[in-house]
Design an enzyme around this catalytic site. Structure first.
Site, PDB file in Angstrom:
ATOM      1  N   GLY A 225       4.291  37.876  68.227  1.00 26.46           N
ATOM      2  CA  GLY A 225       4.120  39.329  68.355  1.00 26.46           C
ATOM      3  C   GLY A 225       2.661  39.676  68.518  1.00 26.46           C
ATOM      4  O   GLY A 225       1.891  38.882  69.066  1.00 26.46           O
ATOM      5  N   SER A 226       2.285  40.848  68.019  1.00 25.27           N
ATOM      6  CA  SER A 226       0.927  41.334  68.264  1.00 25.27           C
ATOM      7  C   SER A 226      -0.075  40.696  67.307  1.00 25.27           C
ATOM      8  O   SER A 226       0.286  40.192  66.241  1.00 25.27           O
ATOM      9  CB  SER A 226       0.895  42.848  68.128  1.00 25.27           C
ATOM     10  OG  SER A 226       1.221  43.194  66.803  1.00 25.27           O
ATOM     11  N   GLY A 230       0.343  39.776  63.318  1.00 22.40           N
ATOM     12  CA  GLY A 230       0.199  38.345  63.041  1.00 22.40           C
ATOM     13  C   GLY A 230      -0.850  38.071  61.978  1.00 22.40           C
ATOM     14  O   GLY A 230      -0.631  37.281  61.054  1.00 22.40           O
ATOM     15  N   GLU A 247       2.249  33.066  67.249  1.00 23.18           N
ATOM     16  CA  GLU A 247       1.945  33.162  68.680  1.00 23.18           C
ATOM     17  C   GLU A 247       1.699  34.637  68.961  1.00 23.18           C
ATOM     18  O   GLU A 247       2.557  35.470  68.682  1.00 23.18           O
ATOM     19  CB  GLU A 247       3.122  32.673  69.532  1.00 23.18           C
ATOM     20  CG  GLU A 247       3.366  31.180  69.461  1.00 23.18           C
ATOM     21  CD  GLU A 247       2.194  30.345  69.932  1.00 23.18           C
ATOM     22  OE1 GLU A 247       1.343  30.860  70.683  1.00 23.18           O
ATOM     23  OE2 GLU A 247       2.115  29.184  69.511  1.00 23.18           O
ATOM     24  N   CYS A 281       3.143  37.575  77.239  1.00 26.70           N
ATOM     25  CA  CYS A 281       1.882  37.191  76.594  1.00 26.70           C
ATOM     26  C   CYS A 281       1.071  36.289  77.517  1.00 26.70           C
ATOM     27  O   CYS A 281      -0.138  36.180  77.362  1.00 26.70           O
ATOM     28  CB  CYS A 281       2.155  36.523  75.260  1.00 26.70           C
ATOM     29  SG  CYS A 281       3.399  35.260  75.377  1.00 26.70           S
ATOM     30  N   GLN A 328       5.238  52.301  74.577  1.00 27.31           N
ATOM     31  CA  GLN A 328       4.525  51.295  75.363  1.00 27.31           C
ATOM     32  C   GLN A 328       4.054  51.888  76.693  1.00 27.31           C
ATOM     33  O   GLN A 328       2.942  51.611  77.147  1.00 27.31           O
ATOM     34  CB  GLN A 328       5.434  50.083  75.600  1.00 27.31           C
ATOM     35  CG  GLN A 328       4.779  48.935  76.336  1.00 27.31           C
ATOM     36  CD  GLN A 328       3.710  48.214  75.512  1.00 27.31           C
ATOM     37  OE1 GLN A 328       3.933  47.912  74.343  1.00 27.31           O
ATOM     38  NE2 GLN A 328       2.559  47.954  76.116  1.00 27.31           N
ATOM     39  N   GLU A 380      -5.507  43.535  75.244  1.00 34.34           N
ATOM     40  CA  GLU A 380      -4.218  43.278  75.901  1.00 34.34           C
ATOM     41  C   GLU A 380      -3.487  44.605  76.138  1.00 34.34           C
ATOM     42  O   GLU A 380      -3.284  45.380  75.217  1.00 34.34           O
ATOM     43  CB  GLU A 380      -3.364  42.375  75.024  1.00 34.34           C
ATOM     44  CG  GLU A 380      -2.064  41.990  75.697  1.00 34.34           C
ATOM     45  CD  GLU A 380      -1.276  40.997  74.869  1.00 34.34           C
ATOM     46  OE1 GLU A 380      -1.031  41.301  73.688  1.00 34.34           O
ATOM     47  OE2 GLU A 380      -0.913  39.945  75.405  1.00 34.34           O
TER      48      GLU A 380
HETATM   49  P1  NDP Z   1       4.738  43.450  66.917  1.00 38.31           P
HETATM   50  O1  NDP Z   1       3.695  42.596  66.307  1.00 38.31           O
HETATM   51  O2  NDP Z   1       4.698  44.893  66.661  1.00 38.31           O
HETATM   52  O3  NDP Z   1       6.187  42.985  66.455  1.00 38.31           O
HETATM   53  C1  NDP Z   1       6.578  41.642  66.444  1.00 38.31           C
HETATM   54  C2  NDP Z   1       7.611  41.449  65.354  1.00 38.31           C
HETATM   55  O4  NDP Z   1       6.992  41.652  64.091  1.00 38.31           O
HETATM   56  C3  NDP Z   1       8.774  42.463  65.434  1.00 38.31           C
HETATM   57  O5  NDP Z   1       9.959  41.824  65.061  1.00 38.31           O
HETATM   58  C4  NDP Z   1       8.352  43.491  64.414  1.00 38.31           C
HETATM   59  O6  NDP Z   1       9.444  44.217  63.890  1.00 38.31           O
HETATM   60  C5  NDP Z   1       7.740  42.603  63.351  1.00 38.31           C
HETATM   61  N1  NDP Z   1       6.874  43.322  62.418  1.00 38.31           N
HETATM   62  C6  NDP Z   1       6.238  44.504  62.602  1.00 38.31           C
HETATM   63  N2  NDP Z   1       5.549  44.834  61.471  1.00 38.31           N
HETATM   64  C7  NDP Z   1       5.755  43.842  60.579  1.00 38.31           C
HETATM   65  C8  NDP Z   1       5.323  43.622  59.236  1.00 38.31           C
HETATM   66  N3  NDP Z   1       4.520  44.475  58.596  1.00 38.31           N
HETATM   67  N4  NDP Z   1       5.730  42.509  58.599  1.00 38.31           N
HETATM   68  C9  NDP Z   1       6.529  41.616  59.232  1.00 38.31           C
HETATM   69  N5  NDP Z   1       7.006  41.790  60.483  1.00 38.31           N
HETATM   70  C10 NDP Z   1       6.600  42.884  61.170  1.00 38.31           C
HETATM   71  O7  NDP Z   1       4.713  43.105  68.476  1.00 38.31           O
HETATM   72  P2  NDP Z   1       5.778  43.566  69.598  1.00 38.31           P
HETATM   73  O8  NDP Z   1       7.129  43.137  69.261  1.00 38.31           O
HETATM   74  O9  NDP Z   1       5.553  45.020  69.799  1.00 38.31           O
HETATM   75  O10 NDP Z   1       5.348  42.661  70.872  1.00 38.31           O
HETATM   76  C11 NDP Z   1       4.271  42.943  71.675  1.00 38.31           C
HETATM   77  C12 NDP Z   1       3.058  42.118  71.294  1.00 38.31           C
HETATM   78  O11 NDP Z   1       3.438  40.761  71.011  1.00 38.31           O
HETATM   79  C13 NDP Z   1       2.039  42.021  72.384  1.00 38.31           C
HETATM   80  O12 NDP Z   1       0.776  42.273  71.857  1.00 38.31           O
HETATM   81  C14 NDP Z   1       2.125  40.578  72.892  1.00 38.31           C
HETATM   82  O13 NDP Z   1       0.928  40.066  73.336  1.00 38.31           O
HETATM   83  C15 NDP Z   1       2.624  39.826  71.734  1.00 38.31           C
HETATM   84  N6  NDP Z   1       3.457  38.692  72.166  1.00 38.31           N
HETATM   85  C16 NDP Z   1       2.963  37.420  72.129  1.00 38.31           C
HETATM   86  C17 NDP Z   1       3.689  36.345  72.551  1.00 38.31           C
HETATM   87  C18 NDP Z   1       3.172  34.936  72.451  1.00 38.31           C
HETATM   88  O14 NDP Z   1       3.965  34.006  72.546  1.00 38.31           O
HETATM   89  N7  NDP Z   1       1.885  34.718  72.282  1.00 38.31           N
HETATM   90  C19 NDP Z   1       5.034  36.527  73.108  1.00 38.31           C
HETATM   91  C20 NDP Z   1       5.474  37.892  73.071  1.00 38.31           C
HETATM   92  C21 NDP Z   1       4.706  38.921  72.625  1.00 38.31           C
HETATM   93  P3  NDP Z   1       9.911  45.641  64.522  1.00 38.31           P
HETATM   94  O15 NDP Z   1       9.343  45.733  65.871  1.00 38.31           O
HETATM   95  O16 NDP Z   1      11.385  45.543  64.485  1.00 38.31           O
HETATM   96  O17 NDP Z   1       9.411  46.682  63.576  1.00 38.31           O
END
Ligand code: NDP
Length: 478
Positions: A225-226, A230, A247, A281, A328, A380
């Site tokens: 995720g973001s 992370g 990641e 990503c 977004q 990004e």
């Molecule tokens: P987020 O970081 O917002 O969310 C990722 C996951 O984390 C979701 O399931 C989200 O839940 C969860 N999450 C959010 N807050 C918390 C918390 N406080 N504690 C634990 N889990 C939490 O990213 P996005 O899903 O919006 O994805 C976009 C981003 O991810 C971009 O910046 C992109 O670069 C990155 N990304 C990187 C990849 C890689 O392989 N390097 C691949 C794909 C994306 P919920 O959304 O349900 O609240």
């Protein structure tokens, strides 16, 4: 409308609330309603996984291999329907969505075989009469937290190795895309996973994800995720000594040298920057182009961009689907404005599109005359927005490519073996692509980055075992 439930301890259970899954290409299309969990329900799933771990971790590799093979087979048999669901909830074009589902199936098939390859080592001890053995064991209960942009492939590349090596799973998908996750959970249940070994918990990250990260019974967290989320997850997990793998984002460069084949350069850039609506990503968001080809490349890019159709992902002929949601899309449009204000020259697209249905459509955007310090080249965007930076020569292009806090993927288009070889060695990225787009990787080789893009062990292929197993050294007095 029936509510799609969470899966805990082998049962489908109601949540504490519900969320609507909306089609980003047509907001009047509600795909389904999904249960959302609270902290208590998340803890119940963790307890179920904990309870199942002793017997699952000691179960035979034949059983686990066959389970994974069945899951992979069911996914592949339902590729079309799963692809349609994925395209409807996430917005990538149908061929891309079906491709992603196919990949998820192949990942399960791969780990069905890979688990049979697990081996240890026997070494003589430096102390006479002793023998040392090194083996790998399952890590324990793993919390999997996934993003919305690959709603079935990313869960697959975490769930498959976790189960293969004998771990129990609590899986929390992104709230925006519960449909593919739920369909995958249905398949895993149908394939005969024992109760508690795999659990699906849908709901918001700040509740479900946070509970997973902070519960002492969870031995490892694998997150995609973001960067911000992370970092917070890593701090919490390391604080209680849990294993963690992240990641995150990228600001991936595609270098185009004077000697590049122009068609190859344009196809790599178009695919890398704009396919999957730029929501990858590994997207090529920085196009670093040397002087001699710069103007021809821009002209060809604009011509090619004119041929791309933005539309409903399910329509034949659509190349680029909608942005995933309103938030977004607003962020993408803000970045377009920021880039203009900072002096970037917008030569194509960038605006919101009103089509027949009410959706989050955006024209792909191409900026030229941008400089490395502009925000468009440092942060990004995660949308169909790319910027061109002009480079004097190869050395300058390489310097620009590495001038970023990220290091996921880096690409070069050139016919020179000398520069291709040098770039492969000196690009500061986890993955390097020569004459192919920065996005698009195989399922049997490691995936991941350097610098601010990744943390912890690599994912996928045989390297996945680094995260999902723990090493044991044993001595025997012979
Ligand atoms: P987020 O970081 O917002 O969310 C990722 C996951 O984390 C979701 O399931 C989200 O839940 C969860 N999450 C959010 N807050 C918390 C918390 N406080 N504690 C634990 N889990 C939490 O990213 P996005 O899903 O919006 O994805 C976009 C981003 O991810 C971009 O910046 C992109 O670069 C990155 N990304 C990187 C990849 C890689 O392989 N390097 C691949 C794909 C994306 P919920 O959304 O349900 O609240």
């Amino acid at each position: 409308m029936t509510i799609k439930k969470n899966y805990i301890a082998g049962e489908w259970v109601e949540g504490c609330g519900t969320s609507h899954n909306i089609n980003p290409a047509d907001t009047s299309d509600v795909i389904a309603e999904y249960a959302t969990a609270d902290a208590e329900q998340t803890k119940a799933a963790i307890a179920a996984a904990r309870g199942a771990f002793p017997s699952w971790s000691l179960s035979g590799i034949q059983l686990r291999s066959e389970l994974l093979d069945r899951i992979g087979q069911l996914i592949l048999e339902r590729k079309q329907a799963l692809g349609e669901l994925l395209a409807r909830e996430e917005g990538k074009s149908l061929p891309e969505a079906i491709g992603e589902v196919g990949r998820a199936g192949q990942i399960f098939k791969y780990f069905s075989g890979e688990v049979l390859q697990l081996r240890g080592e026997i070494q003589p001890s430096v102390r006479p009469g002793l023998e040392a053995s090194v083996t790998r064991e399952a890590l324990g209960v793993i919390g999997l937290i996934t993003p919305w942009n690959f709603p079935i492939a990313i869960p697959a590349w975490k769930i498959a190795p976790a189960l293969a090596y004998g771990n129990c799973v609590v899986f929390k998908p992104a709230e925006l895309v519960p449909g593919s996750a739920h369909a995958l959970a249905e398949i895993i249940a149908e394939a005969g996973v024992p109760a508690g070994v795999f659990n699906l918990i849908m709901g918001p990250g700040r509740v479900v994800g946070d509970t997973l990260v902070n519960d002492a019974r969870v031995d490892g967290i694998s997150f995609t995720g973001s960067v911000n989320t992370g970092r917070n997850i890593a701090a919490a997990a390391v604080g209680r000594m849990a294993k963690v793998q992240l990641e995150m984002g990228g600001k991936n460069p595609l270098v185009v040298l004077d000697d590049a084949d122009l068609d190859t350069a344009v196809e790599c850039a178009i695919n890398g920057a704009f396919f999957s609506t730029g929501q990858r990503c590994t997207a090529s968001s920085r196009l670093i182009v040397t002087e001699g080809i710069h103007d021809r490349f821009i002209e060809a890019m604009i011509d090619r961009l004119k041929t791309l159709k933005v539309g409903n992902p399910l329509d034949a002929g659509t190349h680029i689907g909608p942005v995933v949601d309103e938030r977004q899309l607003r962020q993408n449009l803000e970045y377009v404005e920021i880039a203009k204000t900072e002096g970037g020259n917008l030569v194509f697209g960038g605006g919101r599109l009103q089509l027949e249905t009410d959706g989050f459509f955006q024209q792909p955007a191409l900026f030229i005359n941008t400089t490395p310090e502009m925000r468009i080249n440092r942060e990004e965007v995660f949308g169909p927005v790319a910027s061109v930076i002009r480079a004097r020569d190869y050395a300058h292009a390489l310097e620009l490519a590495n001038d970023t806090e990220f290091g996921l993927s880096a690409g070069i288009v050139t016919q020179s073996l000398k520069y291709a070889t040098h770039f492969k060695r000196h690009a500061q990225a986890g993955m390097v692509m020569v004459n192919v787009p920065t996005a698009g990787v195989d399922y049997h080789v490691p995936f991941g980055g350097r610098k601010g893009s990744s943390y912890g062990a690599r994912e996928q292929g045989s390297y996945a075992r680094e995260f999902y197993t723990t090493v044991k050294t044993a001595y025997t007095l012979a």
